[in-house]
Design a protein around this motif. Structure first.
Motif, PDB file in Angstrom:
ATOM      1  N   LEU A 241       0.833  -1.194   0.000  1.00  0.00           N
ATOM      2  CA  LEU A 241       0.000   0.000   0.000  1.00  0.00           C
ATOM      3  C   LEU A 241       0.879   1.259   0.000  1.00  0.00           C
ATOM      4  O   LEU A 241       0.534   2.268  -0.622  1.00  0.00           O
ATOM      5  N   TYR A 242       1.993   1.184   0.700  1.00  0.00           N
ATOM      6  CA  TYR A 242       2.976   2.255   0.677  1.00  0.00           C
ATOM      7  C   TYR A 242       3.301   2.625  -0.768  1.00  0.00           C
ATOM      8  O   TYR A 242       3.257   3.780  -1.169  1.00  0.00           O
ATOM      9  N   GLU A 243       3.628   1.593  -1.505  1.00  0.00           N
ATOM     10  CA  GLU A 243       3.971   1.730  -2.915  1.00  0.00           C
ATOM     11  C   GLU A 243       2.790   2.279  -3.711  1.00  0.00           C
ATOM     12  O   GLU A 243       2.935   3.209  -4.499  1.00  0.00           O
ATOM     13  N   GLY A 244       1.617   1.690  -3.478  1.00  0.00           N
ATOM     14  CA  GLY A 244       0.430   2.036  -4.256  1.00  0.00           C
ATOM     15  C   GLY A 244      -0.024   3.468  -4.032  1.00  0.00           C
ATOM     16  O   GLY A 244      -0.319   4.190  -4.986  1.00  0.00           O
ATOM     17  N   VAL A 245      -0.077   3.872  -2.769  1.00  0.00           N
ATOM     18  CA  VAL A 245      -0.549   5.229  -2.478  1.00  0.00           C
ATOM     19  C   VAL A 245       0.458   6.251  -2.995  1.00  0.00           C
ATOM     20  O   VAL A 245       0.082   7.238  -3.619  1.00  0.00           O
ATOM     21  N   SER A 246       1.762   5.997  -2.761  1.00  0.00           N
ATOM     22  CA  SER A 246       2.774   6.938  -3.250  1.00  0.00           C
ATOM     23  C   SER A 246       2.666   7.105  -4.755  1.00  0.00           C
ATOM     24  O   SER A 246       2.657   8.224  -5.274  1.00  0.00           O
ATOM     25  N   GLU A 248       0.247   6.492  -6.807  1.00  0.00           N
ATOM     26  CA  GLU A 248      -1.005   7.113  -7.244  1.00  0.00           C
ATOM     27  C   GLU A 248      -0.969   8.620  -7.002  1.00  0.00           C
ATOM     28  O   GLU A 248      -1.387   9.419  -7.849  1.00  0.00           O
ATOM     29  N   LEU A 249      -0.454   8.987  -5.838  1.00  0.00           N
ATOM     30  CA  LEU A 249      -0.415  10.395  -5.476  1.00  0.00           C
ATOM     31  C   LEU A 249       0.542  11.159  -6.382  1.00  0.00           C
ATOM     32  O   LEU A 249       0.254  12.280  -6.809  1.00  0.00           O
ATOM     33  N   ILE A 250       1.666  10.542  -6.683  1.00  0.00           N
ATOM     34  CA  ILE A 250       2.636  11.209  -7.558  1.00  0.00           C
ATOM     35  C   ILE A 250       2.047  11.389  -8.961  1.00  0.00           C
ATOM     36  O   ILE A 250       2.203  12.431  -9.592  1.00  0.00           O
ATOM     37  N   LYS A 252      -1.142  11.785  -9.551  1.00  0.00           N
ATOM     38  CA  LYS A 252      -2.131  12.866  -9.414  1.00  0.00           C
ATOM     39  C   LYS A 252      -1.437  14.221  -9.464  1.00  0.00           C
ATOM     40  O   LYS A 252      -1.924  15.168 -10.075  1.00  0.00           O
ATOM     41  N   ILE A 253      -0.308  14.286  -8.777  1.00  0.00           N
ATOM     42  CA  ILE A 253       0.422  15.548  -8.716  1.00  0.00           C
ATOM     43  C   ILE A 253       0.948  15.934 -10.097  1.00  0.00           C
ATOM     44  O   ILE A 253       0.840  17.080 -10.517  1.00  0.00           O
ATOM     45  N   ASP A 255      -0.329  15.005 -12.941  1.00  0.00           N
ATOM     46  CA  ASP A 255      -1.499  15.417 -13.725  1.00  0.00           C
ATOM     47  C   ASP A 255      -1.886  16.852 -13.383  1.00  0.00           C
ATOM     48  O   ASP A 255      -2.178  17.657 -14.259  1.00  0.00           O
ATOM     49  N   GLY A 256      -1.899  17.141 -12.092  1.00  0.00           N
ATOM     50  CA  GLY A 256      -2.263  18.476 -11.628  1.00  0.00           C
ATOM     51  C   GLY A 256      -1.339  19.526 -12.214  1.00  0.00           C
ATOM     52  O   GLY A 256      -1.784  20.584 -12.687  1.00  0.00           O
ATOM     53  N   LEU A 278      11.507  13.572  -3.477  1.00  0.00           N
ATOM     54  CA  LEU A 278      10.785  12.314  -3.688  1.00  0.00           C
ATOM     55  C   LEU A 278      11.743  11.132  -3.652  1.00  0.00           C
ATOM     56  O   LEU A 278      11.364  10.029  -3.270  1.00  0.00           O
TER      57      LEU A 278
END
Lengths: 344, 344
Positions: A241-246, A248-250, A252-253, A255-256, A278
């Motif tokens: 999950l550590y891997e997955g959330v990081s 995904e968030l990166i 998103k960032i 994309d933003g 990072l």
């Protein structure tokens, strides 16, 4: 200078083999004089890869032929039994026979775990050898122990994990008196599933560890503890999950940042600084997960490991050997058949 | 327009009470005509808070006095038993007595969970009511079921979670034929701890759900499944690690952006776009976690919930009632004493 530490590197393991393992071997022996790397795998492939490099101490890289390759998809137990001439089996046997001190592989996790236990064997008194990756936190790294393939641990296993993890963090990573915590679903002592409830008092009583109580998953990334004790199913969830959330968030960032013209310009300015930060949250910087409690060291690097990760893993092995971690573990882990003496 | 849905809101619960719950109530009745909000808590406090607002339909906000407040630190079972005149107990009793359809609270999670089960009571056939928060993913949201206080679930519980979660995602969140997956330590069917191995074939056989197999924690943030089934200890770890990794990473990114002059200028340009994207990864946008399988609906919002989250939770309750979710759950959940008929 201490004697040479002999590290076997699986030249055929991982998505980027043989290129990255061979590169790591060359860089490792160039950087440190106390290392001998033994590359296992298909001789010709390795030699033709080694030819790319000049100016390295060729006497400190050896090649040991192993004609077979264990693929990630193969059932581990079967693969270890059948492919006796694979880079993994040949490498692990060298550790078993004390021809080498450690084995590093980016190949099949299952095969490395099974092979480590079956071929190298457990240290006396160790009930279950844990796979213990270092995970990035706000304060540096923590050891997540256990993330191995054997789930549904017993309380006594977790107590041993706490002890082995403490030794590793103190003597390999260099954290004095590392804080040990058990993963729990709340901070209060009465919280927990059956396993945690049973383990908690044992950890409280255990000597030679700095047990600070429960840790909620929320506080792991903040670095509230150095040794994060849990059974392997939960450890696996945390690690992945550590891997997955990081990631995904990166995403998103990114994309933003690409969403408006203004933000695109900003992104160009921000990028170099961001890359640096990072990087500190990138698990691959820390050089693989040791499989502890064996008669020798086995380190599993990521399937996609680059030379830098494999090189760090090799250095970890040197530290492990020079700090006599296995001897320290053997001293601290009491064989299960002898009950610990009562306190007076 | 359907009849009024009556939602009790705990005006004393959470770090930001009474300000935010009262604000949420006002905004909810202003925004939708089919809602009656009943605020429970200390009458005078609530009325003086309500005085801040004009131009709202006063006939659709009621106040029911409850003199006591359950604090987060109090042992839940004891608090529910002792503080009979607390905003939580009074609110839950109104649901039990069908004077209201649903109860929303940002107060003590333990008290809300225990109170929901003890005071409102389980639907017929439901073995264990799960707490099921919505978590943000790349594709929208997924339902993480169970994150409640009762850990060490049995396989039959997990099967019921899968069914209840599917109904919720289909009829409240609006996802057709939601994909159900069980959290596992690998994608292969032979993976898993004892609980998962026993549950997997039951989910495969269960009718009326779209079971797609195992999900590794890594793939949860990517949105590989709509209903993520797990027992509550693991659910708790997932939920809290989600929070922990995101907040740590966002910290790191902010630090990175502030580290050089160039990056600071970039940060100014990037900020507005970034804020928008990160919002989509913010759990508080999705309005709280329902406690499913009760004779009524209970929704737990974050302890730090602002009016917008509480308002979304109120809207969730309306959807829940209008979509007759409890009736749908009752139809789908077979009481445990009657074995499911054999397939022909």
């Amino acid at each position: 200078m201490a004697e040479l530490v002999k590290v076997v590197v699986d030249a055929m393991g991982g998505d980027l083999a043989p290129v990255e393992p061979v590169k790591a071997a060359v860089e490792a022996v160039k950087e440190r004089k106390d290392i001998l790397v033994i590359l296992t795998g298909q001789e010709e492939v390795i030699h033709s890869e080694l030819k790319k490099y000049q100016d390295y101490p060729t006497d400190r890289i050896q090649v040991v032929n192993a004609t077979e390759v264990i693929e990630t998809a193969e059932p581990p137990v079967f693969a270890i039994r059948k492919k006796k001439d694979s880079s993994i089996v040949v490498g692990l046997k060298m550790v078993k026979e004390q021809k080498a001190d450690a084995f590093v592989s980016s190949g099949s996790t299952g095969a490395v775990l099974v092979g480590g236990q079956v071929l190298v064997g457990r240290s006396k008194g160790v009930e279950r050898p844990p796979l213990a990756p270092l995970i990035p936190t706000a304060k540096g790294v923590s050891l997540l122990i256990d993330c191995g393939a054997n789930v549904d641990a017993r309380p006594s296993h977790l107590v041993q994990f706490a002890k082995m993890g403490s030794i590793y963090m103190e003597h390999v990573v260099g954290i004095k008196n590392p804080r040990v915590a058990i993963v729990n679903n709340g901070a209060e002592e009465e919280k927990g599933n059956a396993l945690v409830k049973e383990t908690f008092p044992l950890l409280k009583e255990a000597e030679g560890i700095n047990f600070i109580g429960s840790i909620e998953a929320r506080d792991i990334p903040a670095g509230y503890a150095d040794v994060i004790v849990c059974e392997a199913f939960v450890g696996n969830v945390i690690l992945k999950l550590y891997e997955g959330v990081s990631s995904e968030l990166i995403h998103k960032i990114k994309d933003g940042m690409m969403s408006t013209l203004k933000s695109k310009i900003g992104a160009l300015l921000v990028k170099p600084a961001l890359k640096q930060t990072l990087k500190s949250f990138d698990a691959t910087e820390y050089g693989g997960a040791p499989l502890l409690g064996l008669k020798g060291l086995v380190v599993k690097t990521h399937g996609s490991a680059k030379a830098i990760e494999i090189k760090h893993a090799i250095f970890q092995c040197v530290q492990f050997k020079q700090q006599r971690i296995n001897e320290k573990i053997a001293e601290k882990i009491q064989p299960a058949q002898f009950p610990a003496p009562d306190k007076e």
